[in-house]
Design a protein around this motif. Structure first.
Motif, PDB file in Angstrom:
ATOM      1  N   MET A  24       4.802   4.646   0.599  1.00  0.00           N
ATOM      2  CA  MET A  24       3.269   3.634   0.525  1.00  0.00           C
ATOM      3  C   MET A  24       4.622   2.455   1.290  1.00  0.00           C
ATOM      4  O   MET A  24       5.706   2.042   0.445  1.00  0.00           O
ATOM      5  N   ASN A  25       4.182   1.202   1.555  1.00  0.00           N
ATOM      6  CA  ASN A  25       4.683   0.479   2.558  1.00  0.00           C
ATOM      7  C   ASN A  25       4.623  -0.903   1.069  1.00  0.00           C
ATOM      8  O   ASN A  25       3.776  -0.944   0.745  1.00  0.00           O
ATOM      9  N   ARG A  26       6.432  -0.602   0.400  1.00  0.00           N
ATOM     10  CA  ARG A  26       6.323  -1.572  -0.017  1.00  0.00           C
ATOM     11  C   ARG A  26       5.967  -3.488  -0.211  1.00  0.00           C
ATOM     12  O   ARG A  26       6.102  -4.293  -1.292  1.00  0.00           O
ATOM     13  N   LYS A  27       6.320  -3.429   0.841  1.00  0.00           N
ATOM     14  CA  LYS A  27       5.599  -4.841   1.154  1.00  0.00           C
ATOM     15  C   LYS A  27       3.788  -5.075   0.883  1.00  0.00           C
ATOM     16  O   LYS A  27       3.170  -6.003  -0.078  1.00  0.00           O
ATOM     17  N   ILE A  28       3.714  -3.556   1.310  1.00  0.00           N
ATOM     18  CA  ILE A  28       1.739  -3.701   0.985  1.00  0.00           C
ATOM     19  C   ILE A  28       1.842  -3.630  -0.329  1.00  0.00           C
ATOM     20  O   ILE A  28       0.774  -4.576  -0.631  1.00  0.00           O
TER      21      ILE A  28
END
Lengths: 142, 219
Positions: free
Chosen positions: B1-5
């Protein structure tokens, strides 16, 4: 599954962010004025939110070095505050003169958790997560 | 999963939680303040309190104030303008909550000036020159007295200083502070318009409350 160092630092950031918002909620929304020792704990908790967030993007493991002194100092103040409330340190031994006595209990969670206890738990958790991130196997890239 | 999200959604959830809880608590605070004002409405207006404006004016603004409080000084022209805009329809009852250190002595000065029929002039002079006698949130009555002296209000200063210490004036302050506590007044200025507290603090909120009271009393 072992958490990545990033997840550990992110966890520490979450604890710091929840603590910061919680402290702001109590003082700004519920109008409970923070005592002097509470202010010192805030001084070390609030910057953790910014410092840890910066370390997360792009991930920089050395953020632990910058954040750990804050967590340690905050932990010391919180523990002193808990001891003071428990009566183990006399109030006179600690400067406490901002009109709000540090030994008064304004707020109890679940009937037994005082705010300094919550603060001590939060600083401990942040310190533990940061230590785990620091010592997790060096070969992990992130 | 995208860390920024992950990070951004966590931040958004925390802030949204904070915001909605704050709105909920604020609503409850406003409701309870309104209930307290009704329960203690006898504590709002006392015979001893100074009143500006026509005594029979239908809209009564009760202000709990501290002469040393900056916000009170900033609000004073506001209420004065509202009274001037609706002549004879608004009166203002002043209650003292001298929370600042030394401010009680300045209240005594004001009350002593009232004995000489110059309460409003003295108050306006002191508020306009607040910087001259409030230093680092401490009110200095001696400097306030000098301000009054220099303003040339025609006050008998000797009598003023004598009257300041009268037990009657001390009683007024004690009564006002006790009423403030009963009404849950902990900040200055605190306004009540025809018994109603402001839902939240602000100049617009005060004006809205006054307009509402003006409309309700046929104007």
């Amino acid at each position: 599954m072992k958490p990545t160092p990033w997840a550990l630092v992110f966890g520490a950031w979450l604890v710091a962010a929840v603590s910061t918002l919680g402290a702001l909620f109590l003082s700004e929304v519920m109008y409970l004025p923070p005592c002097l020792l509470c202010w010192y704990q805030r001084v070390f908790m609030f910057p953790l939110v910014a410092v840890l967030a910066v370390g997360l993007f792009p991930f920089d493991r050395t953020v632990v070095r910058y954040a750990m002194p804050l967590a340690l100092a905050g932990w010391l103040v919180a523990v002193a505050h808990v001891l003071l409330m428990a009566g183990l340190i006399p109030e006179a031994a600690i400067p406490c003169t901002q009109g709000v006595p540090c030994s008064r209990i304004d707020f109890l969670l679940f009937g037994f958790l005082t705010l300094p206890m919550l603060s001590a738990v939060a600083f401990s958790a942040i310190g533990a997560l940061l230590a785990a991130a620091h010592y997790s196997s060096r070969t992990d890239p992130t | 999963m995208n860390r920024k999200i992950v990070f951004l959604s966590a931040a958004a959830i925390l802030l949204a939680g904070f915001g909605s809880a704050a709105v909920m608590v604020r609503d409850r605070q406003a409701e309870s303040a309104a209930r307290t004002a009704v329960a203690h409405r006898d504590a709002l207006v006392r015979f001893h309190a100074p009143v500006y404006g026509r005594a029979e004016a239908p809209v009564n603004i009760v202000e709990f104030f501290d002469p040393a409080c900056e916000t009170c000084a900033a609000f004073y022209p506001l209420t004065k303008d509202m009274m001037a805009a609706h002549p004879g329809r608004i009166r203002m009852t002043l209650r003292y909550t001298p929370f600042h250190q030394g401010s009680d002595k300045v209240v005594m000065l004001l009350e002593a000036a009232r004995k000489q029929g110059k309460h409003q002039q003295a108050l306006e002079t002191l508020l306009a020159a607040q910087d001259a006698w409030v230093v680092h949130h401490v009110a200095h009555a001696d400097r306030a007295l000098k301000v009054l002296e220099q303003a040339g209000l025609g006050l008998n200063l000797e009598q003023l200083v004598l009257d300041m210490t009268s037990p009657e004036i001390a009683g007024i302050i004690a009564r006002d502070m006790a009423d403030a506590q009963a009404l849950g007044v902990s900040k200055t200025p605190t306004f009540f318009v025809n018994g109603k507290p402001m839902p939240s603090f602000g100049a617009t909120q005060l004006k809205a409350l006054v307009d509402e009271a003006l409309a309700a009393t046929g104007g």
